[in-house]
Scaffold this active site. Structure first.
Site, PDB file in Angstrom:
ATOM      1  N   ASP A   1       0.757  -1.138  -0.212  1.00  0.00           N
ATOM      2  CA  ASP A   1       0.164  -0.003   0.100  1.00  0.00           C
ATOM      3  C   ASP A   1       1.013   1.259  -0.028  1.00  0.00           C
ATOM      4  O   ASP A   1       1.508   1.681   1.061  1.00  0.00           O
ATOM      5  CB  ASP A   1      -0.862   0.089   1.308  1.00  0.00           C
ATOM      6  CG  ASP A   1      -2.216  -0.957   1.157  1.00  0.00           C
ATOM      7  OD1 ASP A   1      -2.577  -1.493  -0.002  1.00  0.00           O
ATOM      8  OD2 ASP A   1      -2.330  -1.563   2.218  1.00  0.00           O
ATOM      9  N   LEU A   2       0.903   1.989  -1.032  1.00  0.00           N
ATOM     10  CA  LEU A   2       1.759   2.941  -1.525  1.00  0.00           C
ATOM     11  C   LEU A   2       1.509   4.125  -0.273  1.00  0.00           C
ATOM     12  O   LEU A   2       0.583   4.614   0.359  1.00  0.00           O
ATOM     13  CB  LEU A   2       1.315   3.633  -2.588  1.00  0.00           C
ATOM     14  CG  LEU A   2       2.139   4.862  -3.001  1.00  0.00           C
ATOM     15  CD1 LEU A   2       3.629   4.352  -3.419  1.00  0.00           C
ATOM     16  CD2 LEU A   2       1.565   5.429  -4.272  1.00  0.00           C
ATOM     17  N   ASP A   3       2.989   4.488   0.367  1.00  0.00           N
ATOM     18  CA  ASP A   3       2.748   5.453   1.592  1.00  0.00           C
ATOM     19  C   ASP A   3       2.077   5.013   2.660  1.00  0.00           C
ATOM     20  O   ASP A   3       1.711   5.840   3.442  1.00  0.00           O
ATOM     21  CB  ASP A   3       2.262   6.782   0.849  1.00  0.00           C
ATOM     22  CG  ASP A   3       3.446   7.443  -0.140  1.00  0.00           C
ATOM     23  OD1 ASP A   3       4.562   6.920   0.048  1.00  0.00           O
ATOM     24  OD2 ASP A   3       3.250   8.304  -0.766  1.00  0.00           O
ATOM     25  N   GLU A   4       1.542   3.829   3.016  1.00  0.00           N
ATOM     26  CA  GLU A   4       0.604   3.326   3.927  1.00  0.00           C
ATOM     27  C   GLU A   4       1.351   2.362   4.856  1.00  0.00           C
ATOM     28  O   GLU A   4       0.773   1.823   5.771  1.00  0.00           O
ATOM     29  CB  GLU A   4      -0.633   2.675   3.485  1.00  0.00           C
ATOM     30  CG  GLU A   4      -1.653   3.464   2.592  1.00  0.00           C
ATOM     31  CD  GLU A   4      -2.260   4.969   3.390  1.00  0.00           C
ATOM     32  OE1 GLU A   4      -2.641   4.526   4.679  1.00  0.00           O
ATOM     33  OE2 GLU A   4      -2.596   5.767   3.107  1.00  0.00           O
TER      34      GLU A   4
END
Lengths: 299, 299, 299, 299
Positions: free
Chosen positions: B242-245
């Protein structure tokens, strides 16, 4: 409660009886400062502090806050405002004078949580805030005691989905009756209607939690805990029709760690909220905020 | 470049040649500390620092970081690890020993922006970071000079939508060849594929801007400017699908005002980013981070 | 005043009725953790949190704070303490058990300034502090009302250069009568005698302003203003015979500018003082502080 | 090294080729702003930003910083300055125009520690600082490489108790030859003579550590460690004859704990020092500082 407040207020009113502030917004153009300072000078005013900001010198928006002393201001302010009007029109300004011998009248809206309310009351009675608090309105009866113990009327107006219009009507009448200048939502857990907001445009101050990154929606502290954030914060803003999306006045943060459970995060959150809200109210009381679009210029 | 690094490293390696760290995660249950400390004691280890955290003492998850001295550790560590295994199994632990005489090997990925890269290199060569940097990989040729001037190989591997799988293959081969332990994305402006990430699970550190409240999506600085935020920040996290998560490691903030234009906000943002990323790398180098679900325990 | 406190306290006492903390100081040596955790384990205790620190693993001082759950602790604690004694003697420890079902009893000393007092009372009545406040002692009558409105006795004991020994005698008798564990000087503007301090060694918490750089002596805010400091702060410490030189517990700062006059600096100073003092009291209440020489270990 | 700097500088010089700043100090009196803004307006200047501060509106000192655009400034500035002179004399001002198309020329003095130097060089070459760095002077040969690799001359001038006057003479000649505007002491471990300072009054910027409370004299980090301080900081100031007692420009702090040994404190101290020094240099480059007595007004 304590008698410090009365003494502080009297000394404040005496010290600043001839002090005023002028807030200005207009299109940037040469000569603005020259024209404004000339009028003030010709009326005998001495500029004490002046701040300006221009979004773009070649055709942006220009903002200015001037604080000045004008001896015998009570008598002279009518003439000053009259002579200011032609300049205001020439430069197509929005402008507003405010006089420090007229204390702002602040209403506080509150629900059950007391941290923001008590902090505002403490700053009021300790003489950090120079203002009047003519009343507190709540949708719950719980916080009557600390309010009334300071001699401030407490109005309990229950709100539910059926009576909301009537409740807001009642609130607006009280605000009018008490001649209220602005409203502080000290953790007031009701959404105000667009109609209500229209009566106090850019004069209702709210506080809410903030996180890096933000958790929009329900249970923000729980989700911040689950993501393991290392910093939590609070944001104070003017209320607009877009819930929690109004112009930001002030923000604050504290560092946290994995050792903070949800309750701890909420406890720290309360401390930040009361601090940030108090700073936002202070800025508003000192006429330091100009709203422009959806942002604030804070001088 | 400067010769401080070599001296610092030698002194560090000498001072901590017998020092190790143990990271543990398991279900909470009575006796964990007693059993672990007993094994360490029986092998002659002296606990220097120990941190624990339990999400819930009645049936939650238990985390522990132990730093210990074991004289002649190089010879004894095999036996220690062997004797530790039965306890690990009994308590159904995840555990990991790391030895300070084996410097971690860090690869840096970078694009065109140099602020994070240069700060990491400065801390490396000034002896603030105790690690090896065997290579830097970039999808642009621009930053070759400062890297190679420190004697570090710089691999320029262009990435575009057609060659991405091949480029990642090439990157992975280099990481393998250089025996890399973890990867730091120092403003590397490419999204890594889930397949790549799988090879370095919880071993890829990223940095990105953060705002209160958050502005997800494109042009965050422009939108933060338009909303008039008073605080900007940066968040460092482990990269997940999850990008940037991914799990947050470290965050930082600075206060700004309406006077900051978009360029100023970006400039301040760069300062926060390099500072927060460096602190995250430091925590990783010191084995202070345990990932649990999507959050970190940072001891 | 508000009835939140009682509910919070009851829920706290119920949640933590079997919870205890153990603080330890001894010479560093192998096996400390193993021995301590073994005893706790054998008595059925589950370690919830544990922190250690060693000034120097080869022969320094070792500090430890353990928080543990022991079901039915009220009945079992006698035996636990008895069985702990041989280890304490063997390792030549200083140690101290404290039980969370026994609320600490805090006395507040105050003079005329109310900011620290009111903040402590707010945190007490809002359930942020879990403790008893059996009395407030003041050398002035001014702050009686907010104290008594919470049902807390307020003792007005004037102090001057002639009656100081008698006044302190009277104070000590009250502290004894009310079974006080520790004293908080919430801007109490009298110097305590060495004899008084001896009765509450490392159990009297004070707060004072701090500046970068420091201005020792009279009129510190005036001198900070004259030097144009950009940051002001506050320091909380345990009181020792060396006035304001005792072990530091907690510190805090805020940024200021040339726009702050002396009164503004004092106003900001008050905000920092109440915040830092509250944090120091919180740390003390949670048994997180070990004093060693003239410094504190804060876990 | 990198070629970003040249591009940034050119774009900066182009964008601000007609921009200037005016700094003013005089006794407060009515009409100052009116008179100044009138002259600027009559010459076609547009005020972009303006800040004022008055120590006391009834007879204090008045400070002002005006940033303005004047199209074709290079040609017109002579006349503007000439016409400004009568007002300056009438109001008994100290005033100073500076033009953004004339980059300030900064000399860096350094000894062996590189953290401040490298940070300044990074900000210079990355385009955060708009200035020239015509030379670096050091009393040690160690830091030649990073300086010369940017094409900046490095002068090694040894200083000892016998040759100090000659060394300073040599330094002054270099500063004159290179037409230096101001000097930054980036951890330069030599005390400058009053005579040297006289040549660059309020134009020499220094950085030193700061603690709450302060530890004057030798071994400050060791003593801060022994006292267990929880916050350490750094202060940047203009150098005056009173060592480390000059007007403060900027300050910064970070939180520390008992876990930080003396080396850790020094490492954190280095990070604060380079950050605070860089901010002080930035303020100086932007003509934001007016020195008044022993304090600064920072607009």
């Amino acid at each position: 409660m304590l008698h410090t407040k009365q003494t502080n207020l009297e000394s404040f009113l005496h010290q600043y009886k001839d002090r005023a502030r002028l807030l200005i917004t207009c299109n940037d153009q040469p000569g603005i400062v020259a024209k404004i300072s000339k009028v003030l000078y010709e009326h005998g005013a001495n500029i004490v502090q002046s701040d300006q900001y221009s979004t773009d010198p070649s055709g942006g928006t220009f903002f200015m806050r001037v604080e000045f002393e004008l001896p015998d201001i009570e008598r002279k302010k009518g003439e000053l405002e009259k002579d200011f009007e032609p300049i205001g029109k020439e430069l197509q300004m929005k402008w507003q004078f405010s006089y420090m011998n007229q204390l702002k009248r602040m209403a506080i809206f509150v629900s059950k949580q007391d941290h923001c309310l008590l902090d505002l009351l403490w700053r009021y009675q300790s003489g950090d805030f120079f203002c009047e608090i003519p009343l507190v309105i709540s949708n719950h009866p719980d916080l009557r005691e600390p309010v009334e113990s300071l001699g401030i009327p407490y109005y309990y107006i229950p709100v539910n989905k059926d009576n909301k219009p009537e409740a807001e009507m009642q609130q607006l009448e009280l605000l009018k009756k008490y001649n209220i200048d602005f409203v502080v939502l000290a953790r007031y857990m009701q959404i105000l209607s667009p109609d209500f907001i229209k009566h106090y445009r850019h004069r209702i101050i709210n506080i809410h939690h903030s996180f890096l990154p933000a958790f929009v929606g329900a249970r923000p502290y729980e989700r911040a805990y689950e993501r393991g954030v290392k910093i939590i914060g609070a944001t104070s803003h003017y209320v607009t029709e877009d819930l929690d999306e109004g112009p930001i006045i002030e923000q604050g943060v504290k560092e946290v760690s994995h050792r903070y459970n949800v309750e701890d995060l909420k406890r720290v959150g309360r401390t930040i909220e009361r601090d940030v809200l108090a700073r936002a109210v202070q800025l508003h009381l000192e006429d330091r905020i100009i709203v422009h679009g959806n942002k604030t210029i804070v001088f």
